[in-house]
Design a protein around this motif. Structure first.
Motif, PDB file in Angstrom:
ATOM      1  N   ALA A   1      -1.042   4.499   1.046  1.00  0.00           N
ATOM      2  CA  ALA A   1      -0.448   6.206   0.189  1.00  0.00           C
ATOM      3  C   ALA A   1      -1.721   6.520  -0.915  1.00  0.00           C
ATOM      4  N   MET A   2      -1.991   7.609  -0.681  1.00  0.00           N
ATOM      5  CA  MET A   2      -3.330   8.937  -1.160  1.00  0.00           C
ATOM      6  C   MET A   2      -2.727   8.652  -2.840  1.00  0.00           C
ATOM      7  N   ALA A   3      -1.404   9.023  -2.950  1.00  0.00           N
ATOM      8  CA  ALA A   3      -0.502   8.676  -4.509  1.00  0.00           C
ATOM      9  C   ALA A   3      -1.944   7.418  -5.190  1.00  0.00           C
TER      10      ALA A   3
ATOM     11  N   SER B   1      -2.600  11.857   6.680  1.00  0.00           N
ATOM     12  CA  SER B   1      -1.504  12.151   7.477  1.00  0.00           C
ATOM     13  C   SER B   1      -0.656  13.433   6.993  1.00  0.00           C
ATOM     14  N   ALA B   2      -0.501  13.993   7.066  1.00  0.00           N
ATOM     15  CA  ALA B   2       0.499  14.631   6.912  1.00  0.00           C
ATOM     16  C   ALA B   2       1.846  14.518   5.909  1.00  0.00           C
ATOM     17  N   ASP B   3       1.829  13.049   5.760  1.00  0.00           N
ATOM     18  CA  ASP B   3       2.966  11.914   4.963  1.00  0.00           C
ATOM     19  C   ASP B   3       1.768  11.941   3.711  1.00  0.00           C
TER      20      ASP B   3
ATOM     21  N   LEU C   1       0.652  -1.227  -0.525  1.00  0.00           N
ATOM     22  CA  LEU C   1      -0.076  -0.146   0.379  1.00  0.00           C
ATOM     23  C   LEU C   1       0.896   1.528  -0.089  1.00  0.00           C
ATOM     24  N   THR C   2       2.436   1.112  -0.139  1.00  0.00           N
ATOM     25  CA  THR C   2       2.791   2.183  -0.399  1.00  0.00           C
ATOM     26  C   THR C   2       2.964   3.302  -2.023  1.00  0.00           C
ATOM     27  N   SER C   3       2.544   2.259  -2.841  1.00  0.00           N
ATOM     28  CA  SER C   3       2.426   2.632  -4.103  1.00  0.00           C
ATOM     29  C   SER C   3       1.390   1.654  -5.021  1.00  0.00           C
ATOM     30  N   PHE C   4       0.676   2.302  -5.789  1.00  0.00           N
ATOM     31  CA  PHE C   4      -0.221   1.240  -6.843  1.00  0.00           C
ATOM     32  C   PHE C   4       1.470   0.253  -7.293  1.00  0.00           C
TER      33      PHE C   4
ATOM     34  N   ALA D   1       4.055  -6.584  -6.188  1.00  0.00           N
ATOM     35  CA  ALA D   1       3.412  -7.814  -5.485  1.00  0.00           C
ATOM     36  C   ALA D   1       2.836  -8.480  -5.637  1.00  0.00           C
ATOM     37  N   THR D   2       1.881  -7.905  -6.879  1.00  0.00           N
ATOM     38  CA  THR D   2       0.685  -9.221  -6.934  1.00  0.00           C
ATOM     39  C   THR D   2       1.644  -9.708  -8.162  1.00  0.00           C
TER      40      THR D   2
END
Length: 210
Positions: free
Chosen positions: A132-134, A96-98, A19-22, A28-29
């Motif tokens: 990550a919202m990204a 969050s801010a990050d 869940l750190t980036s798409f 991972a998949t």
């Protein structure tokens, strides 16, 4: 869900999306797919539907199952799909801010796990992995559902993705659709019904290879 499927004789591998980036989640998949020793049904829940849409072009993948999930078009992100039907009012991500987000504690059960017990909903709330919202804003560049047979589970009491959006998405991708009375975590609260759909996909894929 794991117990339900393995009891039916299926080999089940679970992808732990970082869940750190798409891109990280797609990789991972694909890493798990590389370890599969035969035809594979990819199952995606929620944002995981976007991940299997991108990763599902792998030649081992013979079908896709979308469980209360997004299924973007090429050039579309997970969040873009909410432009068609907005999320229900109790689905409240807090960033969050990050740049990572978790769901609001007070509205978590109503927005995510309405038909789970209070204890189970509390565990899910407190074990959230920030996303990550990204990742939710990333555009898919490949849509596996265009070439792979697809199935969709519509959770009729979904508090995170409006069931109207789930239905229209299923129609758009031409998925065989099953409606199940349940919340966004329908795979947890109605595992037999969801496993039935996955088994249907597996049996259909098996028949097609004979």
């Amino acid at each position: 869900m794991y117990d339900e499927l393995t009891s039916r004789g299926f080999r089940v591998s679970i992808v732990q999306n970082p869940l750190t980036s798409f891109d990280d989640d797609v990789v991972a998949t694909k890493r798990v797919l590389a370890r599969q020793d035969g035809p594979t049904i990819l199952v995606g829940h929620s944002y995981g539907g976007s991940v299997i849409t991108q990763a599902g072009g792998d030649p081992k993948v013979v079908g896709l199952v979308y469980v209360a999930a997004f299924a973007p078009e090429v050039g579309q992100s997970t969040l873009d799909q909410y432009a068609e039907v907005a999320p229900p009012p109790n689905f409240v991500p807090e960033e969050s801010a990050d740049g990572f987000a978790t769901l609001n504690r007070d509205k978590f059960k109503a927005g995510f796990a309405g038909d789970a017990s209070n204890d189970v909903a509390a565990f899910l709330r407190d074990s959230q992995v920030p996303i990550a919202m990204a990742a939710l804003k990333a555009k898919v560049t490949f849509a596996a559902w265009k070439t792979k047979p697809s199935w969709a589970v519509v959770a009729t009491q979904d508090g995170a993705i409006d069931p109207r959006l789930l239905r229209s998405t299923a129609r758009r991708i031409g998925a065989v659709t099953t409606e199940v009375k349940g919340s966004h975590v329908v795979f947890l609260t109605q595992p037999k019904a969801v496993a039935d759909v996955i088994e249907q996909a597996a049996m259909k894929a098996q028949a097609a290879t004979r």
